[in-house]
Design a protein around this motif. Structure first.
Motif, PDB file in Angstrom:
ATOM      1  N   THR A  43      29.553  25.195  36.416  1.00  0.00           N
ATOM      2  CA  THR A  43      29.133  24.017  35.660  1.00  0.00           C
ATOM      3  C   THR A  43      29.451  24.246  34.188  1.00  0.00           C
ATOM      4  O   THR A  43      29.145  25.305  33.643  1.00  0.00           O
ATOM      5  CB  THR A  43      27.623  23.758  35.814  1.00  0.00           C
ATOM      6  OG1 THR A  43      27.319  23.519  37.189  1.00  0.00           O
ATOM      7  CG2 THR A  43      27.200  22.546  34.992  1.00  0.00           C
ATOM      8  N   VAL A  44      30.085  23.266  33.567  1.00  0.00           N
ATOM      9  CA  VAL A  44      30.365  23.310  32.135  1.00  0.00           C
ATOM     10  C   VAL A  44      29.824  22.021  31.529  1.00  0.00           C
ATOM     11  O   VAL A  44      30.218  20.921  31.929  1.00  0.00           O
ATOM     12  CB  VAL A  44      31.879  23.436  31.845  1.00  0.00           C
ATOM     13  CG1 VAL A  44      32.131  23.409  30.332  1.00  0.00           C
ATOM     14  CG2 VAL A  44      32.441  24.719  32.448  1.00  0.00           C
ATOM     15  N   GLU A  45      28.908  22.172  30.576  1.00  0.00           N
ATOM     16  CA  GLU A  45      28.302  21.011  29.941  1.00  0.00           C
ATOM     17  C   GLU A  45      29.203  20.467  28.834  1.00  0.00           C
ATOM     18  O   GLU A  45      30.064  21.179  28.297  1.00  0.00           O
ATOM     19  CB  GLU A  45      26.943  21.394  29.337  1.00  0.00           C
ATOM     20  CG  GLU A  45      25.940  21.962  30.331  1.00  0.00           C
ATOM     21  CD  GLU A  45      25.438  20.932  31.317  1.00  0.00           C
ATOM     22  OE1 GLU A  45      25.647  19.725  31.075  1.00  0.00           O
ATOM     23  OE2 GLU A  45      24.828  21.326  32.326  1.00  0.00           O
ATOM     24  N   LYS A  46      28.991  19.216  28.495  1.00  0.00           N
ATOM     25  CA  LYS A  46      29.737  18.596  27.409  1.00  0.00           C
ATOM     26  C   LYS A  46      29.493  19.374  26.111  1.00  0.00           C
ATOM     27  O   LYS A  46      28.362  19.692  25.767  1.00  0.00           O
ATOM     28  CB  LYS A  46      29.301  17.141  27.237  1.00  0.00           C
ATOM     29  CG  LYS A  46      30.066  16.390  26.149  1.00  0.00           C
ATOM     30  CD  LYS A  46      29.612  14.934  26.105  1.00  0.00           C
ATOM     31  CE  LYS A  46      30.277  14.176  24.970  1.00  0.00           C
ATOM     32  NZ  LYS A  46      31.739  14.111  25.107  1.00  0.00           N
ATOM     33  N   GLY A  47      30.577  19.705  25.412  1.00  0.00           N
ATOM     34  CA  GLY A  47      30.475  20.419  24.158  1.00  0.00           C
ATOM     35  C   GLY A  47      30.448  21.927  24.278  1.00  0.00           C
ATOM     36  O   GLY A  47      30.415  22.634  23.263  1.00  0.00           O
ATOM     37  N   GLU A  48      30.491  22.458  25.501  1.00  0.00           N
ATOM     38  CA  GLU A  48      30.501  23.907  25.681  1.00  0.00           C
ATOM     39  C   GLU A  48      31.914  24.470  25.529  1.00  0.00           C
ATOM     40  O   GLU A  48      32.908  23.769  25.703  1.00  0.00           O
ATOM     41  CB  GLU A  48      29.966  24.292  27.064  1.00  0.00           C
ATOM     42  CG  GLU A  48      28.469  24.356  27.151  1.00  0.00           C
ATOM     43  CD  GLU A  48      27.979  25.021  28.424  1.00  0.00           C
ATOM     44  OE1 GLU A  48      26.987  25.770  28.338  1.00  0.00           O
ATOM     45  OE2 GLU A  48      28.569  24.789  29.498  1.00  0.00           O
ATOM     46  N   PHE A  49      31.980  25.757  25.246  1.00  0.00           N
ATOM     47  CA  PHE A  49      33.220  26.521  25.246  1.00  0.00           C
ATOM     48  C   PHE A  49      33.031  27.601  26.308  1.00  0.00           C
ATOM     49  O   PHE A  49      32.356  28.603  26.075  1.00  0.00           O
ATOM     50  CB  PHE A  49      33.457  27.133  23.866  1.00  0.00           C
ATOM     51  CG  PHE A  49      34.783  27.844  23.700  1.00  0.00           C
ATOM     52  CD1 PHE A  49      35.637  28.072  24.772  1.00  0.00           C
ATOM     53  CD2 PHE A  49      35.179  28.291  22.452  1.00  0.00           C
ATOM     54  CE1 PHE A  49      36.856  28.725  24.614  1.00  0.00           C
ATOM     55  CE2 PHE A  49      36.395  28.949  22.262  1.00  0.00           C
ATOM     56  CZ  PHE A  49      37.229  29.170  23.353  1.00  0.00           C
ATOM     57  N   ALA A  50      33.606  27.381  27.478  1.00  0.00           N
ATOM     58  CA  ALA A  50      33.426  28.298  28.603  1.00  0.00           C
ATOM     59  C   ALA A  50      34.702  29.084  28.852  1.00  0.00           C
ATOM     60  O   ALA A  50      35.805  28.549  28.757  1.00  0.00           O
ATOM     61  CB  ALA A  50      33.040  27.526  29.867  1.00  0.00           C
ATOM     62  N   ALA A  51      34.540  30.365  29.167  1.00  0.00           N
ATOM     63  CA  ALA A  51      35.676  31.213  29.523  1.00  0.00           C
ATOM     64  C   ALA A  51      35.566  31.594  30.989  1.00  0.00           C
ATOM     65  O   ALA A  51      34.513  32.065  31.437  1.00  0.00           O
ATOM     66  CB  ALA A  51      35.701  32.464  28.654  1.00  0.00           C
ATOM     67  N   ILE A  52      36.643  31.366  31.744  1.00  0.00           N
ATOM     68  CA  ILE A  52      36.751  31.857  33.119  1.00  0.00           C
ATOM     69  C   ILE A  52      37.495  33.183  33.019  1.00  0.00           C
ATOM     70  O   ILE A  52      38.694  33.215  32.740  1.00  0.00           O
ATOM     71  CB  ILE A  52      37.509  30.876  34.022  1.00  0.00           C
ATOM     72  CG1 ILE A  52      36.903  29.468  33.932  1.00  0.00           C
ATOM     73  CG2 ILE A  52      37.524  31.389  35.458  1.00  0.00           C
ATOM     74  CD1 ILE A  52      35.499  29.352  34.441  1.00  0.00           C
ATOM     75  N   LEU A  53      36.797  34.285  33.242  1.00  0.00           N
ATOM     76  CA  LEU A  53      37.345  35.616  33.002  1.00  0.00           C
ATOM     77  C   LEU A  53      37.572  36.335  34.329  1.00  0.00           C
ATOM     78  O   LEU A  53      36.668  36.425  35.160  1.00  0.00           O
ATOM     79  CB  LEU A  53      36.376  36.423  32.124  1.00  0.00           C
ATOM     80  CG  LEU A  53      36.770  37.843  31.758  1.00  0.00           C
ATOM     81  CD1 LEU A  53      38.028  37.860  30.892  1.00  0.00           C
ATOM     82  CD2 LEU A  53      35.616  38.527  31.012  1.00  0.00           C
ATOM     83  N   GLY A  54      38.789  36.847  34.499  1.00  0.00           N
ATOM     84  CA  GLY A  54      39.083  37.584  35.717  1.00  0.00           C
ATOM     85  C   GLY A  54      40.421  38.279  35.639  1.00  0.00           C
ATOM     86  O   GLY A  54      41.299  37.883  34.873  1.00  0.00           O
ATOM     87  N   THR A  55      40.576  39.324  36.441  1.00  0.00           N
ATOM     88  CA  THR A  55      41.838  40.055  36.480  1.00  0.00           C
ATOM     89  C   THR A  55      42.853  39.305  37.329  1.00  0.00           C
ATOM     90  O   THR A  55      42.539  38.296  37.967  1.00  0.00           O
ATOM     91  CB  THR A  55      41.622  41.454  37.066  1.00  0.00           C
ATOM     92  OG1 THR A  55      41.101  41.313  38.400  1.00  0.00           O
ATOM     93  CG2 THR A  55      40.645  42.247  36.226  1.00  0.00           C
ATOM     94  N   SER A  56      44.080  39.804  37.348  1.00  0.00           N
ATOM     95  CA  SER A  56      45.109  39.227  38.202  1.00  0.00           C
ATOM     96  C   SER A  56      44.663  39.294  39.658  1.00  0.00           C
ATOM     97  O   SER A  56      44.158  40.317  40.130  1.00  0.00           O
ATOM     98  CB  SER A  56      46.417  40.008  38.021  1.00  0.00           C
ATOM     99  OG  SER A  56      47.415  39.519  38.871  1.00  0.00           O
ATOM    100  N   GLY A  57      44.802  38.168  40.377  1.00  0.00           N
ATOM    101  CA  GLY A  57      44.386  38.119  41.769  1.00  0.00           C
ATOM    102  C   GLY A  57      42.940  37.733  41.980  1.00  0.00           C
ATOM    103  O   GLY A  57      42.468  37.664  43.121  1.00  0.00           O
ATOM    104  N   SER A  58      42.221  37.450  40.899  1.00  0.00           N
ATOM    105  CA  SER A  58      40.797  37.098  41.026  1.00  0.00           C
ATOM    106  C   SER A  58      40.586  35.669  41.494  1.00  0.00           C
ATOM    107  O   SER A  58      39.490  35.316  41.929  1.00  0.00           O
ATOM    108  CB  SER A  58      40.081  37.305  39.690  1.00  0.00           C
ATOM    109  OG  SER A  58      40.624  36.448  38.693  1.00  0.00           O
ATOM    110  N   GLY A  59      41.637  34.835  41.364  1.00  0.00           N
ATOM    111  CA  GLY A  59      41.513  33.430  41.750  1.00  0.00           C
ATOM    112  C   GLY A  59      41.429  32.486  40.572  1.00  0.00           C
ATOM    113  O   GLY A  59      41.295  31.272  40.740  1.00  0.00           O
ATOM    114  N   LYS A  60      41.540  33.020  39.349  1.00  0.00           N
ATOM    115  CA  LYS A  60      41.346  32.164  38.177  1.00  0.00           C
ATOM    116  C   LYS A  60      42.451  31.128  38.022  1.00  0.00           C
ATOM    117  O   LYS A  60      42.194  30.008  37.573  1.00  0.00           O
ATOM    118  CB  LYS A  60      41.190  32.996  36.913  1.00  0.00           C
ATOM    119  CG  LYS A  60      42.371  33.810  36.469  1.00  0.00           C
ATOM    120  CD  LYS A  60      42.031  34.616  35.218  1.00  0.00           C
ATOM    121  CE  LYS A  60      43.245  35.342  34.662  1.00  0.00           C
ATOM    122  NZ  LYS A  60      43.798  36.338  35.597  1.00  0.00           N
TER     123      LYS A  60
END
Length: 222
Positions: A27-44
């Motif tokens: 979930t990312v709210e309006k006005g947020e700065f979210a990072a999806i963090l993962g290594t290679s192969g994590s599914g990002k």
């Protein structure tokens, strides 16, 4: 702004079944700065494609601005991408023969808004270039710009149409540390202005610029 519920993505390769995403909730709210963090192969990358309406999940629900977009047609997804999402890619994806201003104007040409004429496109592009500090480079072509400047042109292109969501895929991946810091500072500044940003990255340092970090490993949030 966006909500993913029990998202799964399965690829079939011959008799083999590969689950790239396994019951992912984000979930990312309006006005947020979210990072999806993962290594290679994590599914990002798979998750980014679903968030950006470039692909559909095998199962689960994806709500963008309150609308379930997980089962829309390809044509409908194309409209959502054009109207709701601004993309920033690792490779800049600028058109070599166009100036910085002309590159920034491109998404505006494809928007279904007859009220945006040529003059207004120029004004919106110039305003976006000013925000990223490149007003003086509006007439320069990509070959006349540094890598960091090219990425800031790409950011201007992403924000010119004022999308609901800015999706940045490894925006510093092709940059040196100094240029990368300028790009991340630009994204942080945009977030402080109220823009919603999702950053896809493997870089812990880049992720620290975000207000929320979502870690992904083996196709699951952890």
């Amino acid at each position: 702004m966006l909500k993913l519920r029990s998202i799964e993505k399965v690829y079939h390769m011959g008799d083999n079944e590969i689950k790239a995403l396994d019951r992912v909730d984000v979930t990312v709210e309006k006005g947020e700065f979210a990072a999806i963090l993962g290594t290679s192969g994590s599914g990002k990358s798979t998750l980014m494609n679903i968030m950006g309406c470039l692909d559909r999940p095998s199962s689960g629900e994806y709500f963008l601005c309150g609308k379930d977009v997980s089962r829309l047609s390809g044509r409908a997804l194309s409209f959502i991408r054009n109207e709701k999402i601004g993309f920033i890619f690792q490779g800049f994806n600028l058109i070599p023969m166009l100036t910085a201003r002309e590159n920034v104007e491109l998404p505006l040409k494809y928007r279904r808004n007859p009220r945006i004429n040529v003059k207004q496109r120029h004004l919106l592009a110039d305003a976006a270039l000013e925000i990223v500090g490149l007003s003086s480079r509006a007439e320069h072509k990509p070959s006349e710009l540094s890598g960091g400047q090219q990425q800031r042109v790409a950011i201007a292109r992403a924000i010119a149409a004022e999308p609901d969501l800015i999706l940045a895929d490894e925006p510093c991946g092709n940059l040196d540390s100094k240029s990368g810091k300028k790009v991340m500072d630009t994204l942080k500044s945009l977030n402080l202005q109220g823009r919603t940003i999702v950053l896809i990255t493997h870089d812990e340092r880049a992720a620290k610029s975000a207000t929320k970090i979502i870690r992904l490993a083996d196709g699951r949030t952890v």
